[in-house]
Design an enzyme around this catalytic site. Structure first.
Site, PDB file in Angstrom:
ATOM      1  N   HIS A  99       0.812  -1.217   0.000  1.00 50.23           N
ATOM      2  CA  HIS A  99       0.000   0.000   0.000  1.00 50.23           C
ATOM      3  C   HIS A  99       0.849   1.271   0.000  1.00 50.23           C
ATOM      4  O   HIS A  99       0.376   2.334   0.423  1.00 50.23           O
ATOM      5  CB  HIS A  99      -0.991   0.013   1.177  1.00 50.23           C
ATOM      6  CG  HIS A  99      -2.008  -1.078   1.101  1.00 50.23           C
ATOM      7  ND1 HIS A  99      -2.864  -1.229   0.038  1.00 50.23           N
ATOM      8  CD2 HIS A  99      -2.309  -2.093   1.965  1.00 50.23           C
ATOM      9  CE1 HIS A  99      -3.649  -2.277   0.234  1.00 50.23           C
ATOM     10  NE2 HIS A  99      -3.329  -2.820   1.398  1.00 50.23           N
ATOM     11  N   ASP A 144       4.111  -1.427  -4.273  1.00 54.89           N
ATOM     12  CA  ASP A 144       3.086  -2.101  -5.082  1.00 54.89           C
ATOM     13  C   ASP A 144       3.453  -2.103  -6.557  1.00 54.89           C
ATOM     14  O   ASP A 144       3.199  -3.081  -7.276  1.00 54.89           O
ATOM     15  CB  ASP A 144       1.736  -1.424  -4.880  1.00 54.89           C
ATOM     16  CG  ASP A 144       1.105  -1.776  -3.533  1.00 54.89           C
ATOM     17  OD1 ASP A 144       1.637  -2.657  -2.840  1.00 54.89           O
ATOM     18  OD2 ASP A 144       0.076  -1.160  -3.175  1.00 54.89           O
TER      19      ASP A 144
END
Length: 462
Positions: free
Chosen positions: A145, A150
């Protein structure tokens, strides 16, 4: 070919309100990362606590970070000439595009979605979230996150997809005639391709096979696809949850409208707001007093068993009564809209002809009351509304007995020729509940049909 593998973090205030708090764009040539840009972004709005708890990005961290307009040129330059890749690509792409649009720039890139690609190349996974896919593939995420963490995980996932793409799936997704990039990430293109182009009702379902939306269409495939291009927050949220679409053919628009209304009230889908109300509570009825004057009044349905029309609330009923008063020049006193008055206020405004102060006869007044009653709902008659069926030799119909909607049904044309009375059709009907919404649908249809007939006969002109 170069790919810009992108991930963003946002303030999480819905599609229209979300602002970027962090962005990472990793330029990937299919084997290695050749360039990158990562930056925190000042969203110029507060970051909610639940977002901070999820991403770890605080208001203090972005306070002195560049605003989007200060990094926009770098984002545009580094992604120019690349394929925009992201996990759930429409989310990242649409928000970045909206940021550019606010600056007066039209940001456009070809897109690839690693959710959709993974579903095609690695089918059968229990979940296609980035975390679950990476866990199953033993791909480490250094900073879940967070934009760069990511994005790096998405690069590695994309690299493996490229290696396993024996059926040229990625090339088919990049074909401008392919709708893959525009479809919801959880929805298989085959499902959409199999949708019929005819009248009917369609059902959006989530991964748990729960119906989350019901709609009607004159062309099911065309209407379903139109949802995927809609930019409204509700539509985008709904599409992100859609994993399957089923349908029921109806043969006509009227039968589709009636089935849709019934299904919404039966299933209660989370994304349907219209018609998702509880049962009716108020009834409109009429009675004649000792002077021979016909009153229109309303009460709870239990106290008005032979209601002319049913409503969901007193407010809805009163609003309709007020419109009837205006349209047919009725007296508010005798419609029970003004009480404890000797003569209604509308008479002073010359909007009432004076039944309340003996300036009009009951006979003349009652003519207009009966016209008003006749205009409400679908009347008290027995009626079979015949429509086209789902096949060439089939007849579809809606059945009304004693002014009450009984449901819809289908039968062969040869069977239809044998039936003589509306009562006989009830043996072929799929029972449905009568309510205010279906009465409105049928009344509107009958009025439209009556107008078209009058036009054809030259009784009225446009």
């Amino acid at each position: 070919m170069l790919y810009a593998v992108v991930d963003i973090e946002t303030t999480g205030n819905g599609y229209k309100g979300q602002k970027i708090t962090e962005i990472s764009a990793l330029i990937f040539d299919g084997k290695k990362i050749v360039d990158e840009f990562t930056s925190l972004v000042n969203p110029e709005q507060n970051i909610p606590t639940f977002i901070t708890n999820l991403t770890g990005i605080t208001n203090a961290m972005v306070r002195n970070a560049p605003k989007f307009y200060e990094v926009a040129k770098k984002v545009e330059e580094i992604t120019k000439g690349t394929i925009f890749v992201a996990h759930n690509v429409n989310f990242d792409y649409n928000i970045i595009q909206a940021e550019f649009k606010s600056l007066g720039y039209d940001f456009k890139r070809k897109k690839l979605c690693t959710v959709r690609l993974t579903r095609k190349i690695i089918p059968g996974l229990p979940s296609y979230s980035l975390g679950n896919i990476c866990s199953g593939e033993n791909i480490s995420i250094n900073g879940r996150h967070r934009a760069k963490g990511d994005a790096e995980a998405t690069v590695e996932l994309f690299r493996r997809l490229l290696e396993r793409d024996d059926n040229f799936t990625i090339n088919s997704f990049l074909n401008p005639r392919s709708r893959q990039a525009t479809l919801p990430p959880l929805l298989d293109k085959i499902v959409v391709d199999k949708l019929p182009e005819t009248f009917g009702v369609y059902y959006f379902k989530n991964l748990a096979k729960e119906v989350i939306y019901v709609g009607k269409a004159n062309n099911i495939k065309q209407r379903v696809i139109s949802h995927f291009y809609d930019k409204k927050k509700k539509e985008q949220t709904m599409c992100l949850e859609t994993a399957d679409v089923s349908f029921t053919k109806t043969g006509s628009e009227l039968l589709a409208l009636l089935l849709e209304s019934s299904e919404i009230k039966h299933i209660y889908p989370k994304f349907n707001r219209a018609q998702r109300r509880a049962g009716e509570a108020v009834g409109l009825f009429s009675y004649e007093d000792q002077k021979g004057i016909i009153h229109l009044a309303y009460n709870r349905l239990k106290l008005a068993p032979n209601a002319i029309m049913k409503y969901y609330s007193v407010a809805e009923c009163r609003t309709h009564l007020e419109s009837l008063c205006a349209e047919f020049e009725l007296c508010p006193k005798y419609c029970h809209l003004q009480t404890n008055v000797s003569s209604c206020f509308h008479y002073q405004l010359k909007e009432c002809k004076g039944i309340c102060c003996d300036k009009e006869t009951a006979e003349n007044y009652n003519v207009r009351v009966r016209e008003a009653i006749k205009s409400v709902g679908i009347g008290a008659e027995n009626l079979v509304i015949k429509e086209k069926g789902r096949t060439k030799n089939e007849v579809g119909f809606a059945l009304i007995l004693d002014g009450i909607y009984k449901g819809i049904g289908y039968l062969d044309a040869s069977q239809d020729e044998v039936l003589k009375t509306p009562e006989e059709y009830q043996f072929f009907v799929t029972p449905k509940k009568d309510n205010r919404d279906v009465q409105r649908i049928i009344a509107s249809y009958l009025k439209k049909k009556e107008k078209l007939k009058a036009l054809e006969n030259g009784e009225i002109s446009i």
